[in-house]
Design an enzyme around this catalytic site. Structure first.
Site, mmCIF file in Angstrom:
data_model
loop_
_atom_site.group_PDB
_atom_site.id
_atom_site.type_symbol
_atom_site.label_atom_id
_atom_site.label_comp_id
_atom_site.label_asym_id
_atom_site.label_seq_id
_atom_site.Cartn_x
_atom_site.Cartn_y
_atom_site.Cartn_z
ATOM 1 N N ASP A 231 0.879 -1.159 0.000
ATOM 2 C CA ASP A 231 0.000 0.000 0.000
ATOM 3 C C ASP A 231 0.927 1.221 0.000
ATOM 4 O OD1 ASP A 231 -2.035 1.802 0.097
ATOM 5 O OD2 ASP A 231 -3.105 0.872 1.762
HETATM 6 C C1 BGC Z 1 -4.894 3.444 0.106
HETATM 7 C C2 BGC Z 1 -5.001 2.453 -1.055
HETATM 8 C C3 BGC Z 1 -4.801 3.188 -2.350
HETATM 9 C C4 BGC Z 1 -3.454 3.892 -2.318
HETATM 10 C C5 BGC Z 1 -3.157 4.676 -3.581
HETATM 11 C C6 BGC Z 1 -3.616 4.246 0.042
HETATM 12 O O1 BGC Z 1 -3.578 5.240 1.013
HETATM 13 O O2 BGC Z 1 -4.940 2.748 1.317
HETATM 14 O O3 BGC Z 1 -6.233 1.821 -1.028
HETATM 15 O O4 BGC Z 1 -4.861 2.290 -3.409
HETATM 16 O O5 BGC Z 1 -3.448 4.820 -1.235
HETATM 17 O O6 BGC Z 1 -4.003 5.749 -3.694
#
Ligand code: BGC
Length: 775
Positions: A231
């Site tokens: 993530d």
């Molecule tokens: C979120 C993800 C997301 C990623 C990119 C993160 O903060 O938890 O779900 O895909 O950001 O935007």
């Protein structure tokens, strides 16, 4: 392709290999021209494409290219229709192809552990089978059009509080039976190209560093052959992560721990083979998806399908006197700010710039509308008076209510299960003057519905996406017969939830309730609920007959006994033998949605396998005993002779026998075999895993950082610290509560700066300064 990949790897230097395992920037992988390695583009998100217009600013989440905004997962799960999810996956995949996006970051498969999780709207269900099957269908649809899907957030990321650092303390049984199951189903049946590891720790180990999770379970047990991506900012220790099987560090641009990896290789504490494994998987992904044909021309028009999906997902919760569908010629008024400016999606990384919006007032332009309340959920005497007047003069009053944007979002948990007081008042004032009041709920998670007895009908739209207004019209006027069923239980009061006393009250997440999530708890503890899991009405009626268990299959006949064609969701539960080791009363095992014309019948058969009877007790085991199959009020039993599962010693006298009061930490410690110690954030022992918020009170420099970061976020919100702006709240929360290493990755801050800051926060100002200057 394999031979090529091996050849490319053999020609790469170790520095190049390590470097390839981090992205180039916020959204792309690295290209390496000298090795003919192309780059691919990835974007959020689960309910439509979020391709940022300002690619270089990760914080600019709300500026993205227009795309179809489909209903959110909280809605689509209620369709219980895998073909809807398949088509949504395919449609988002097609739009991705047009935008040259190779990998879409979705769907979200986390379990709804507690109704207050701010991000529940992005997740499917409290039940692992429903969540897994919906996720698998979405993945199949997307991969089917040649675009990669990335299921997320693996695993146990079930609260937004301290979501980037919290420790999920959980038993193996809850992990296996509840929290990993949706991923297992989506990975084995859907075969996604990628899995995104979560921010949090599980029993003390960050997901990115968790070898048992990322290799033992995901790859060795489930046969996952794709790439594990962090993530955004979730990489903990790059060296451990390579060993664990975490391949791609996102976002790129920070060179996070790359030098440390090189040193580890030289010292022999990290092997080049571990890195080659990740490089191979990344190359496989980028070579495959760089090759996909990009669809030329404008985005395909998916608006009608978005309306269809929203209508198929809506749940009719109450329909006294069959007030719906609306009768021809009845004088109807639409009331509430949400009728004109509906809540149709959630905030955060899944936020989409819709290609079009059809609000309920747009879809029903002939019906009068009065405001009733403000966009933020408040109301005032004037608005109430006007709404009462309009309701008094109508045959039917349709009131739109739910949760405004600021109430639920990625980045923070809800503070209560209540709707805004303005909405509650508006409903009660309208119901007071018009006995034919219908409430349309727009919210991404359950709300307390104490008004339920005072209105005639309630229709739950969830977050219905850009065409939500059109879906409401179809349902109100009977063009679509409601066929959604709740994908999560709606408790009467928040306090009825087992985890209410402790959920999101501390940074760490203690899964004291174990497997008793959602209906598994309410059934076991005998707690009445507002509406149960799987519940939903229709404009027609269905009857079940001839439930038979034979040849390891359960069959049943379902007949449409009403006056309209309609769809029924046939749900198969197994009731487990209650003696011995604790078990839920019943569990969903399979389901099928069928459309039946008036008077039509059909026979449905659900094949079963051993896994449907198994529970986790250091491995999957089936206890001998009587199992009952339950479908639509019918039941049939079978005696199974298999094995005796030993009852754990800690069970006797514990909450797991009484299901009253609160589950306790002692039992969780027995279950995990570990003593729980909350992480201490104390001057002298701060590390890169601590956040600015944790350090600011004991460190002058961190206090300044806190101010600087807060004003940076403020600047991004056009200088307005708006408490009603969820993007501002989320960004502020994330910025001050993310571990420093995540800031390094997400904001590209230098390693020496971060390490220097930690030294300073620990009281070694000059050492810290020297560290920074050396860097
Ligand atoms: C979120 C993800 C997301 C990623 C990119 C993160 O903060 O938890 O779900 O895909 O950001 O935007």
């Amino acid at each position: 392709m394999r031979a090529d990949i091996d050849k490319i790897i053999s020609e790469m230097t170790i520095e190049e290999k390590i470097s390839l395992c981090s992205g180039a920037d916020s959204w792309t992988t690295k290209s390496m021209v000298s090795h003919a390695i192309p780059s691919i583009l990835m974007t959020d998100g689960p309910h439509g494409l979020r391709k940022q217009t300002n690619m270089s600013d990760i914080a600019d989440i709300n500026s993205s290219r227009p795309a179809t905004c489909f209903p959110a997962a909280c809605s689509t799960a209620c369709s219980w229709d895998e073909s809807i999810l398949y088509r949504i996956g395919a449609a988002i995949g097609e739009e991705a192809s047009c935008e040259n996006v190779s990998l879409v970051l979705g769907p979200g498969l986390n379990i709804k552990r507690n109704p207050l999780c701010g991000r529940n709207f992005e997740y499917f269900s409290e039940d692992p089978i429903l969540a897994g099957k919906m996720g698998a269908a979405y993945v199949q649809g997307m991969e089917g059009v040649g675009v990669g899907a990335c299921v997320k957030h693996f695993a146990c990321n079930n609260q937004e509080r301290a979501r980037m650092s919290s420790n999920s303390v959980i038993s193996d049984r809850a992990l296996r039976e509840i929290y990993l199951r949706p991923f297992e189903i989506a990975v084995t049946a859907g075969k996604p190209s990628a899995v995104m590891c979560s921010y949090n720790k599980i029993n003390g180990v960050y997901s990115s560093d968790n070898e048992n999770l990322l290799t033992g379970i995901l790859r060795d047990e489930w046969g996952f052959g794709g790439v594990v991506i962090t993530d955004w900012g979730a990489m903990s220790n790059r060296i451990k992560a390579f060993k664990a099987g975490c391949d791609l560090n996102m976002p790129g641009g920070s060179n996070y721990m790359e030098k440390a990896c090189l040193r580890a290789i030289r010292k022999g504490t990290l092997s080049e083979t571990d890195i080659d494994r990740s490089v191979k998987r990344i190359l496989k992904l980028v070579l495959k998806y760089n090759d996909i044909p990009v669809m030329p021309g404008p985005l395909p028009d998916h608006n009608d399908f978005a309306a269809h999906a929203a209508a198929e997902s809506a749940v009719l919760l109450k329909n006294e006197d069959s007030i719906l569908p609306l009768k021809k010629g009845c004088k109807t008024v639409l009331i509430g700010a949400m009728a004109k400016n509906m809540r149709y999606q959630g905030s955060g990384s899944s936020h989409i710039t819709p290609s079009k919006i059809t609000n309920p007032t747009d879809a029903m332009p002939d019906l009068p509308w009065v405001q009733g309340c403000l966009d933020n959920g408040d109301t005032n005497e004037m608005l109430i008076e006007e709404a009462r007047e309009a309701a008094l003069n109508a045959d039917v009053a349709i009131v739109f209510a739910g949760l405004p944007d600021a109430y639920e979002s990625e980045g923070f948990d809800r503070s209560s299960m209540r709707m805004p007081s303005g909405h509650v008042r508006m409903i009660s004032e309208i119901a007071d003057v018009n006995p034919n009041t219908v409430v349309i709920l727009m919210c991404g998670s359950p709300v307390e519905c104490h008004f339920a007895d005072s209105v005639k009908a309630i229709l739950y739209m969830g977050l219905p996406g850009q065409a939500g207004g059109e879906a409401v019209r179809k349902l109100l006027f009977g063009d679509t017969n409601p066929s959604g069923r709740l994908a999560e239980t709606w408790p009467i009061h928040y306090e009825d939830c087992v985890s209410a006393p402790y959920y999101s009250k501390t940074d760490d997440a203690l899964y004291l309730e174990d497997i008793y999530v959602g209906y598994r708890y309410y059934d076991k503890a005998g707690i009445p609920v507002r509406w149960p899991f799987g519940y939903g009405l229709s404009y027609t009626t269905f009857e079940y007959s001839d439930l038979v268990y034979k040849d390891q299959s359960v069959s049943v006949t379902v007949t449409n006994t009403g006056n309209d064609g309609g769809s029924e969701v046939v749900q198969l539960y197994i009731a487990l033998p209650q003696e011995g080791i604790h078990k839920p009363v019943k569990e969903l095992k399979s389901f099928k949605k069928v459309y039946l014309e008036k008077g039509e019948s059909c026979r449905i058969t659900f094949p079963l396998n051993a896994g449907d009877f198994a529970i986790w007790n250091n491995g999957w085991h089936i206890q001998s005993g009587t199992y009952r199959f339950l479908i639509g009020g019918l039941s049939e039993s079978v005696d199974i002779t298999y094995e005796d599962i030993e009852t754990p010693l800690w069970q006797s006298g514990s909450w797991f026998e009484s299901f009253s009061g609160e589950p306790d930490l002692k039992t969780l410690e027995f279950q995990t075999g570990m003593l729980y110690k909350p992480a201490e954030a104390k001057k002298g022992s701060f590390t890169v895993n601590n956040s600015i918020a944790e350090m600011k009170d004991s460190s002058f420099i961190m206090k300044q950082m806190y101010k600087a970061v807060s004003s940076y976020v403020l600047k991004h919100s056009n200088g307005k610290a708006d408490p009603d702006d969820p993007a501002y709240k989320m960004m502020l929360n994330m910025a001050v509560s993310s571990p420093l290493r995540a800031m390094q990755i997400n904001a590209g801050l230098k390693d020496s700066l971060i390490r220097g800051l930690v030294l300073m926060a620990n009281g070694h100002f000059f050492k810290g300064l020297a560290r920074m200057l050396r860097g």
